[in-house]
Design a protein around this motif. Structure first.
Motif, short mmCIF file in Angstrom:
data_model
loop_
_atom_site.label_atom_id
_atom_site.label_comp_id
_atom_site.label_asym_id
_atom_site.label_seq_id
_atom_site.Cartn_x
_atom_site.Cartn_y
_atom_site.Cartn_z
N VAL A 515 32.20 14.39 -4.30
CA VAL A 515 33.71 14.12 -4.70
C VAL A 515 34.17 12.86 -3.88
N ASP A 517 36.60 10.53 -5.16
CA ASP A 517 38.14 9.94 -5.34
C ASP A 517 38.85 11.19 -6.11
N LEU A 521 38.89 12.25 -10.25
CA LEU A 521 38.25 13.49 -10.85
C LEU A 521 39.22 14.23 -11.50
N SER A 551 41.53 11.58 -0.41
CA SER A 551 40.42 11.05 -0.86
C SER A 551 39.60 10.03 -0.06
N GLN A 578 31.77 7.82 -8.92
CA GLN A 578 32.47 8.23 -7.84
C GLN A 578 31.55 7.79 -6.72
#
Length: 628
Positions: A515, A517, A521, A551, A578
């Motif tokens: 992940v 951002d 998400l 992030s 992402q």
């Protein structure tokens, strides 16, 4: 595999440690045979049903060829195959075939029998996801979960085929149905957004009518989203006529028994130990009824043990394995998947009356025992000065001071760093690396309070704990401070990227489908995790600024070291956008970046060839940038 074990001092190849050994899952004792699922990386991750006589014997593959047993309920699946006795008393399997997503039935006592489709697809594939079921032999049917659209329901289908019958519509999510021995009662687990099942969930119970419908459905235990006292329920089973669950209302997932007359739950074995694990998938099992007693797996301080309840006390069963899962039992015999730091994963069978056990590895270990790096327990001060645990694996040869260090950040983030033999980890130690596998705050295996350290603190506690683990290793003189890398997949990929952003401890990183951002998400992930970040970060979109603050994509300019990325293009949990956005942001800042995309992979990599490529590319990347 190598014909003779590799001795100490020989670097292991990626092809030797990955891509050939199947993963064993969900063992089931039925009559005089033991069945299990076998996921084969050498067949692009295909999962098949295997069986053999109890106690040993030649394994038989029941679903050869193109059959691929896979459940896609909640994307993570599990519970793709149910085994039991039909109305005629003959053994039968009902499974989900990934080709058409339909249910199929297979007679297990007829060699060469072909599976029979129980429901028809709506087009090329069945419209919805099925799984997590059981065989209701009394009524000659399968009962399980149907996920369709934005809801779950319990459904049934006759073992002769036909239409799905709706039994119960859950408010949101449901799973783990279990039928009483007389077939007259059904219990199951439910939970509702924004909670995950290990945060707040409920045990439901109903009576099964003569027509097979569920009547009088009611909640017996647990808590919902509005309950300030979070209680999680895991894996209901019937111990004779008694309903037993694992509940964490004491602060640990402990076993409790329902007392109908008193209308309350009785703790069976209060212990500071976990008798459960986070319910990410169906088919997990940590306790079972063998016909006379409850047998269980319990985790204390990150190590699993096997035991039984005897006269209200815990009686450990002696055996040499401390990484255990998938427990099943029948008539005084138990089976599970077991490994240890020096023994590979395999099927453990044990006769309780005699205490005799056998262990059948999924594949022979290609490394001699004295060439394996055995984990050392490492406790250190993590975020906020909290005692935090990790497993440290010394490099081959025992020369610590000049060794590069790899920090492993597990996924979940509720998973745990386990102690079973991991040949991919041994790949690193055989090449002179030390490895620290971190049970950062939020990990399972240490009680609810340890898990809840991450509440609202994802990207803070996990990052601080991984950094502190690395520094603790350096302070002990076991590694060089200028040669520390970090890697992880999914949630561990997020922790990896965040650690590279917000600390200066690491000199390189590897992210697998990580992940980048958090806000993206929150807006673009699958139903099961659609509100997961509410608990890990904060309510969305009210806490938008916090999402931006944590992030990595929005702070890519802080990363000053090389990063390698791996991403499946079929990933619906962490969309490929992402990884693409994060890599492009680093390129714009002139940071060395390498990206590997896999068109046929989703979230986690199932194909052995992919796994080998990832490991080789990661090691080559780190070695090049560390000038090793």
């Amino acid at each position: 595999m190598s014909s003779s074990p590799i001795r100490s001092g020989v670097p292991l190849s990626a092809a030797l440690v990955l891509g050939k050994t199947p993963s064993l899952k969900e063992p089931c004792l039925l009559g005089d045979r033991l069945y299990w699922l076998e996921q084969r990386p050498q067949e692009k991750g295909r999962t098949t049903l295997m069986g053999r006589p109890v106690g040993g014997g030649e394994p038989q593959e029941h679903t050869p060829g193109a059959w691929n047993l896979r459940c896609r309920v909640h994307e993570y699946g599990g519970g793709s195959c149910a085994l039991g006795l039909g109305k005629d008393g003959r053994p039968v399997a009902v499974f989900v075939h990934d080709g058409d997503r339909c249910l199929w039935k297979l007679a297990l006592d007829q060699p060469g029998a072909e599976p029979m489709r129980l429901i028809e697809p709506t087009g090329e594939r069945f419209d919805g996801a099925l799984g997590g079921g059981l065989i209701d032999g009394t009524r000659n049917r399968w009962i399980g979960v149907l996920e369709r659209g934005e809801s779950d329901q319990l459904v049934a289908v006759a073992l002769d085929g036909g239409a799905l019958q709706s039994l119960h519509q859950a408010q949101d999510f449901c799973g783990y149905p279990t039928l009483s021995p007389d077939g007259g009662q059904l219990a199951w687990v439910e939970w509702q957004q924004p909670c995950m099942p290990w945060e707040r969930s409920q045990l439901w119970h109903g009576t099964v009518s003569a027509s097979g419908c569920i009547e009088g459905a009611r909640c017996l235990a647990g808590s919902g989203p509005a309950d300030p006292q979070g209680i999680s329920i895991f894996q209901p089973i019937w111990a004779g006529d008694d309903l037993v669950v694992a509940s964490d209302r004491s602060g640990f997932w402990n076993l409790e028994r329902w007392q109908e007359e008193q209308g309350r739950w009785e703790p069976l074995l209060p212990m500071q130990a976990e008798f459960a694990m986070p319910q990410w998938v169906f088919g997990m099992s940590t306790h079972a009824w063998d016909g006379e007693a409850i047998v269980a797996l319990a985790c204390q301080q990150g190590r699993w043990q096997l035991g039984r309840l005897a006269a209200g006390r815990w009686e450990a069963i002696e055996q040499p394995f401390n990484d255990l899962a998938g427990l099943c039992a029948q008539q005084g015999r138990i089976a599970c998947v077991a490994s240890s730091p020096t023994e590979p994963s395999g099927l453990l069978e044990l006769e309780l009356s005699r205490g005799q056990w056998t262990h059948t590895p999924a594949a022979p270990c290609p490394v001699a025992p004295d060439a394996l790096s055995v984990p050392l327990e490492l406790w250190f001060e993590g975020h906020g000065g909290q005692p935090t645990q990790a497993w440290y694996y010394p490099p081959a040869g025992g020369s610590h001071d000049q060794a590069p260090l790899l920090v492993k950040s597990h996924s979940g983030p509720t998973a745990m760093a386990r102690t079973g033999l991991n040949l991919a980890l041994q790949f690193w130690t055989s090449r002179g690396w030390g490895v620290v596998d971190v049970n950062y705050g939020g990990s399972t295996g240490f009680g609810r309070a340890y898990r809840e350290r991450l509440d609202g603190q994802w990207g803070v506690v996990d990052v601080a704990d991984c950094s502190a683990a690395a520094l603790a290793v350096v302070q002990r003189g076991w590694a060089r401070a200028d040669r520390i890398a970090i890697e992880g997949g999914s949630a561990g990929g997020f922790t990896t990227l965040a650690a590279l952003c917000f600390t200066e401890v690491f000199s390189a990183g590897a992210s697998r489908y990580g992940v980048a951002d958090l806000s993206a998400l929150a807006e673009d992930t699958h139903r099961f995790e659609a509100r997961y970040l509410d608990g890990l970060v904060g309510a969305w979109p009210q806490e938008r600024e916090r999402y931006l603050e944590r992030s990595p994509l929005h702070h890519a300019d802080r990363i000053r070291c090389p990063v390698i990325f791996f991403q499946g293009l079929q990933d619906v949990v962490v969309p490929p956008a992402q990884t693409e956005a994060m890599a492009e942001a680093l390129r714009a800042n002139q940071i060395p970046v390498e990206v590997h995309l896999f068109p046929d992979e989703g979230h986690s990599f199932r194909d052995g060839a992919t796994q080998i490529q990832v490991l080789e590319a990661t090691e080559t990347f780190f070695r090049r940038h560390f000038q090793l």
